[in-house]
Design a protein around this motif. Structure first.
Motif, PDB file in Angstrom:
ATOM      1  N   SER A 172      46.258  43.463  37.052  1.00  0.00           N
ATOM      2  CA  SER A 172      47.600  42.882  36.877  1.00  0.00           C
ATOM      3  C   SER A 172      48.285  42.641  38.203  1.00  0.00           C
ATOM      4  O   SER A 172      49.223  41.837  38.290  1.00  0.00           O
ATOM      5  N   LEU A 173      47.845  43.337  39.262  1.00  0.00           N
ATOM      6  CA  LEU A 173      48.490  43.207  40.567  1.00  0.00           C
ATOM      7  C   LEU A 173      47.660  42.290  41.454  1.00  0.00           C
ATOM      8  O   LEU A 173      46.917  42.724  42.339  1.00  0.00           O
ATOM      9  N   THR A 174      47.766  41.006  41.192  1.00  0.00           N
ATOM     10  CA  THR A 174      47.061  39.997  41.980  1.00  0.00           C
ATOM     11  C   THR A 174      48.020  38.863  42.294  1.00  0.00           C
ATOM     12  O   THR A 174      49.122  38.788  41.767  1.00  0.00           O
TER      13      THR A 174
ATOM     14  N   ARG B 236      43.061  48.096  45.814  1.00  0.00           N
ATOM     15  CA  ARG B 236      42.650  47.740  44.448  1.00  0.00           C
ATOM     16  C   ARG B 236      41.628  46.602  44.417  1.00  0.00           C
ATOM     17  O   ARG B 236      41.262  46.141  43.330  1.00  0.00           O
ATOM     18  N   THR B 237      41.169  46.139  45.562  1.00  0.00           N
ATOM     19  CA  THR B 237      40.246  45.011  45.596  1.00  0.00           C
ATOM     20  C   THR B 237      38.806  45.505  45.574  1.00  0.00           C
ATOM     21  O   THR B 237      38.408  46.319  46.413  1.00  0.00           O
TER      22      THR B 237
ATOM     23  N   LEU C  24      43.657  35.247  44.661  1.00  0.00           N
ATOM     24  CA  LEU C  24      42.494  35.435  43.808  1.00  0.00           C
ATOM     25  C   LEU C  24      42.438  34.315  42.774  1.00  0.00           C
ATOM     26  O   LEU C  24      43.425  34.010  42.118  1.00  0.00           O
ATOM     27  N   THR C  25      41.263  33.695  42.625  1.00  0.00           N
ATOM     28  CA  THR C  25      41.061  32.657  41.631  1.00  0.00           C
ATOM     29  C   THR C  25      40.491  33.276  40.363  1.00  0.00           C
ATOM     30  O   THR C  25      39.541  34.061  40.425  1.00  0.00           O
ATOM     31  N   ASP C  26      41.042  32.937  39.216  1.00  0.00           N
ATOM     32  CA  ASP C  26      40.536  33.435  37.939  1.00  0.00           C
ATOM     33  C   ASP C  26      39.610  32.385  37.334  1.00  0.00           C
ATOM     34  O   ASP C  26      40.049  31.376  36.798  1.00  0.00           O
ATOM     35  N   PHE C  27      38.305  32.646  37.433  1.00  0.00           N
ATOM     36  CA  PHE C  27      37.310  31.735  36.873  1.00  0.00           C
ATOM     37  C   PHE C  27      36.910  32.146  35.457  1.00  0.00           C
ATOM     38  O   PHE C  27      36.006  31.539  34.890  1.00  0.00           O
ATOM     39  N   HIS C  28      37.524  33.207  34.925  1.00  0.00           N
ATOM     40  CA  HIS C  28      37.225  33.700  33.576  1.00  0.00           C
ATOM     41  C   HIS C  28      35.770  34.151  33.453  1.00  0.00           C
ATOM     42  O   HIS C  28      35.135  33.972  32.412  1.00  0.00           O
ATOM     43  N   ILE C  29      35.255  34.731  34.508  1.00  0.00           N
ATOM     44  CA  ILE C  29      33.869  35.198  34.504  1.00  0.00           C
ATOM     45  C   ILE C  29      33.732  36.389  33.566  1.00  0.00           C
ATOM     46  O   ILE C  29      34.535  37.330  33.603  1.00  0.00           O
ATOM     47  N   LYS C  30      32.706  36.349  32.743  1.00  0.00           N
ATOM     48  CA  LYS C  30      32.492  37.411  31.756  1.00  0.00           C
ATOM     49  C   LYS C  30      32.186  38.733  32.462  1.00  0.00           C
ATOM     50  O   LYS C  30      31.386  38.787  33.398  1.00  0.00           O
TER      51      LYS C  30
END
Length: 924
Positions: free
Chosen positions: A367-369, A407-408, A355-361
């Motif tokens: 926590s489990l990624t 959890r997805t 999973l990529t974290d793009f910091h989308i609002k």
């Protein structure tokens, strides 16, 4: 005309008539999925049941991959390719066609290719070297065998391929024929001798996750006899049972571990590289990595690459074409040049892994990624090969290991799906959909690494909205031709020279170690507002210059070619680059000119040729300063700063990226151009954007809700500008044209008013679906997670809760209303006064609802569906046995064993403030 050319022509003709409307939906535009057949325990009734559900939801392609079975279900398992299995395949093809689904299949079970018909002779092969020191001047009797006691199996089956002797004075002798029954008898000349024996051993690797009838050794992919023989069982099964070959055959990522040899490698090495590798075993095995060692190892790696492409992917594709099928392949994980390997099949396929974290609002974080190993630089290998080779499709293994099982959410899937789209993917496949019989107890049949995009997952209820989004995006992304700015030379010889060890496999988990400089290069260029495709030495040879543009053998055009700090380059490649520049192309060398040739054979001769060619390059004292040289009809640019060098080309960067930080991909079409744009960042966009296309008008298409309209546009300094609004996480398709669009509806640009209605009182909640069952209606007043109810079942259920509210809407002046649902766990269907107002399944969780609202009384209903996490955790706490699968069963993230009984309760439903926001639309 070739199959790929026909496919591309059909796509082009089929979409050209839809220039300023949504393109016609082709079956390939719908999402696909890997279809796990567990134990191949399928039956006609359940095949029909599953296919009906898949087709109704919007799945357009399924790839059958049989894997291990379900415990206690052995009597239902069907051996792979048996007459009964072929009967099920034929039935599946017929039923799938009725449901609008195309059927592909893995050319095997599990992965990699192999099975019971693969003998040790044709199994994956490894080299085992033994070394001996001999003092000559006497008769020698030496035991020649594998000395490692841990290699017991190898000692039983490995065969001696070469025994070479090397003296201190440089003499090399082949002593292989002097070895009988494991004993060397040799009258050794005087002096000190080093003896090196090469044994052909086996990896003994078995097919991973094999299905019944597919168990056995992994085949030797570099051995043409093994590969050819492997396909005979498929021909026998299809022809004897008179079953139609599938649309496409698939091969998963290479993952043939420790397979660094093949029986005829030395002969092929000599034929391809011009010298005998066995005469240089001491350098080849030297761990100090001298220059000679690095060059010889590079030659070995190049030979392995060529043999894998020639003997496996090319032969496999020719075999498929003979039967009217195509091939879809994941090249990553192999030791071959990824560009050439991907290009040797019909549909190159990349893979997301994490999973990529793009910091989308507003996007929920878990926590489990696991972080995504496939950034855009990795994803582009497949699409680059497709683009430069003229392949119409690039596919993807999508949503592998985003989070822990159960959890997805759909909202977590969208950003990484958008990342694949901007990387060039246009024919995605989920990973995946396990076939599960209707009678199976929940959670049904599952595959450990899968998102489980299937009817047994609660997210399936709203997945059709996600599928429609994918379909709309891919309908555009399959239209027209690639239109990336630059070609970037893949410095494969630098990679082969720099990476330690003998065998290097380019798997996605290690590319940050193998190619850090190249990755940084690609990220720098993309951050600068340009888009690129990679090109290999082989494709440079067939690239031509037309006017000032580079045209690859696949017919794709580029504005310039970038050589990123490559130190090693074949003389033929550099000569072709100079030739292209003279003909009118722009070639950019960053940080340095290539300094040397790769390879070991005739090095002095090749260096002289190379030096003669380099003297034709413009003379420069330093690359620190960006310099531009006219060169024939074209130009050569040198410098150390990518942005300065690219600016010298006169090709403008796209403001979509440089000014607004948006991710995009651009394609050309018969009417002009079109962009897929995604706001993969934590900020919103609202402004005028200059587009680097010559057209004068633009249409906007919203793939989330089918809205389309004429964009606000203007021409400034001869360039098209459009006004663009995107919230964090949103995406849009822009099509540019050279014709008036006055008859098209205007695009609505919402201007949110300073006030909004906070819907924070008077809510009620009841459950549309719930397991365990929850009955009755709850007066909750404010919207809250249903896990906070004084109802034990609410903390452990999986289901859909309906939040309802009656409001008295004042007569306010507004062109429309936006319903902002805030924190949704995890997707929501909205009804306004009984009318379907849409599904909010991704951030931002907002819907336009004005056309269903009226002054006075209104009923708002929001059906929110949660994840299965709370239910499965409760089952583990109650020790209910649901992990019923063979082999790896249900491994957790990072392949560890364990259960979910310690999971905290995950919020479900609406989790905060819901607002109605009045908007006015700006006039054009």
């Amino acid at each position: 005309m070739k199959k790929n050319d026909i496919l591309a022509l059909l796509l082009l003709l089929g979409s050209a008539a839809q220039a300023q409307n949504w393109p016609e939906i082709k079956p390939e535009a719908r999402p696909g999925s890997r279809w796990w057949w567990m134990g191949s325990a399928v039956d006609k009734q359940n095949l029909s049941y599953n296919l009906r559900l898949y087709g109704t939801a919007g799945i357009g392609s399924l790839e059958i991959t049989p894997i291990y079975g379900v415990k206690g279900n052995e009597q239902r398992e069907i051996p792979f390719l048996s007459p009964r299995w072929m009967e099920m395949l034929e039935y599946t093809q017929d039923e799938a066609k009725k449901n609008g689904i195309g059927i592909d299949m893995n050319t095997g079970t599990g992965w990699p290719f192999g099975g019971p018909d693969i003998t040790l002779e044709h199994a994956a092969t490894r080299a085992i070297f033994e070394q001996y020191s001999i003092t000559g001047g006497k008769d020698i009797v030496q035991d020649i065998s594998i000395s490692n006691p841990k290699e017991k199996k190898q000692r039983e089956i490995a065969t001696l391929n070469r025994l070479m002797a090397y003296s201190t004075d440089g003499t090399c002798l082949n002593l292989t024929e002097k070895v009988k029954n494991g004993k060397l008898k040799w009258s050794a000349p005087k002096g000190e001798w080093k003896l090196i024996a090469l044994f052909i051993g086996k990896t003994f690797q078995k097919v991973k996750r094999a299905a019944p009838g597919g168990e056995g050794y992994v085949m030797d992919h570099m051995n043409p006899e093994a590969v050819k023989g492997y396909f005979t069982k498929f021909d026998h099964a299809f022809q004897q049972n008179k079953v139609t070959y599938p649309r496409t055959f698939f091969n998963d990522s290479y993952e043939v571990y420790k397979a660094d040899w093949t029986p005829h490698l030395l002969e092929e090495f000599e034929r391809r590289r011009g010298y005998k590798l066995e005469e240089h075993f001491p350098e080849f095995l030297d761990t100090t990595r001298t220059e000679a060692t690095r060059r010889i190892v590079s030659d070995y790696r190049e030979t392995v690459s060529e043999m894998l492409i020639d003997n496996f992917t090319t032969q496999w594709t020719k075999w498929a074409h003979k039967h009217g099928s195509t091939t879809r392949n994941q090249a990553h994980g192999s030791p071959a040049n990824l560009i050439d390997t991907y290009a040797s099949v019909d549909i190159p396929e990349c893979e997301g892994f994490g999973l990529t974290d793009f910091h989308i609002k507003g996007l929920r974080k878990d926590s489990l990624t696991r972080p995504n190993f496939s950034d855009i630089s990795m994803l582009k290998y497949a699409s680059s090969a497709a683009h430069i080779a003229g392949k119409p499709y690039t596919s993807s293994e999508t949503s592998t290991w985003l989070t822990e099982h159960f959890r997805t959410s759909l909202s977590q899937c969208k950003p990484d799906m958008d990342l694949m789209f901007v990387s060039g993917v246009n024919h995605m496949f989920f990973h995946g959909t396990p076939y599960s019989p209707q009678e199976a107890a929940w959670p049904g049949w599952l595959f450990y690494a899968s998102i489980n995009m299937s009817p047994t997952n609660s997210i399936w209820r709203d997945a059709p909205a996600f599928f429609e989004y994918i379909t709309r995006c891919q309908s555009f992304l399959q239209m027209g031709q690639p239109d990336n700015d630059f070609l970037v030379y893949l410095p494969i010889y630098d990679l082969w020279d720099e990476i330690a060890g003998r065998l290097v496999s380019f798997d996605i988990h290690k590319m940050d170690r193998y190619a850090p400089k190249f990755i940084k290069t690609i990220q720098t260029i993309i951050a600068g507002g340009y888009d690129v495709d990679y090109i290999s030495d082989a494709f440079i040879k067939t690239t031509r210059c037309t006017g000032d543009q580079l045209v690859t053998s696949g017919g794709t055009r580029y504005k310039a070619l970038i050589v990123p700090a490559a130190r090693l380059m074949p003389a033929a490649t550099l000569r072709k680059l100079i030739e292209l520049a003279r003909q009118g192309a722009t070639v950019i060398f960053v940080e340095q000119y290539p300094e040397d040739v790769p390879g070991y054979h005739e090095l002095d001769k090749n260096r002289k040729t190379f030096q003669h060619i380099t003297r034709q390059l413009p003379a420069t004292d330093s690359f620190k300063q960006t310099q531009q040289f006219a060169f024939g009809k074209g130009q050569i640019i040198v410098g150390s700063d990518y942005q300065q060098a690219l600016a010298q080309t006169g090709i403008p960067a796209e403001e979509l990226k440089t000014r607004y930080g948006l991710q995009f991909i651009r394609r050309s079409n018969p009417e002009g151009h079109h962009y897929f744009v995604s706001c993969l960042q934590d900020k919103d966009t609202d402004g005028w954007v200059t587009l680097n296309v010559p057209e004068t008008t633009a249409m906007f298409f919203n793939p989330m809700n089918v809205e389309r309209g004429r964009a606000q546009s203007r021409t400034s300094n001869g360039k098209l500008e459009v006004r663009l609004q995107l919230k964090s996480g949103e995406s849009l398709i822009i099509q540019t044209l050279n014709k008036p669009l006055d008859k098209e509806p205007a695009w609505n640009y919402p201007e949110e008013q300073a006030y909004s209605l906070s819907l924070d009182h008077g809510w009620k909640l009841n459950f549309v679906e719930s397991t365990p069952s929850i009955t009755g209606r709850f007066d909750i007043d404010s919207p809250l997670s249903w896990t906070e109810l004084e109802q034990p079942e609410a903390k452990i259920n999986m289901g859909t809760g309906c939040y309802s509210l009656e409001i008295d809407l004042p007569a306010l002046e507004a062109d429309d209303w936006i319903l902002d649902l805030g924190d949704v766990r995890e997707s929501a269907r909205v009804r306004i006064n009984g009318h379907d107002a849409g599904t909010a399944w991704a951030a931002p969780f907002r819907l336009k609802v004005g056309k269903w609202l009226k002054t006075g009384k209104n009923l708002i209903e929001v059906e929110v569906t949660n994840l299965p996490a709370n239910r499965i955790a409760d089952m583990d706490r109650k020790n209910i046995e649901w992990r019923i699968f063979k082999d790896i069963n249900m491994a957790k993230l990072n392949y560890v064993k364990g259960d979910y009984k310690n999971w905290s309760t995950m919020p479900s439903g609406l989790n905060g403030n819901v607002r109605l926001i009045p908007v006015k639309y700006s006039k054009q």
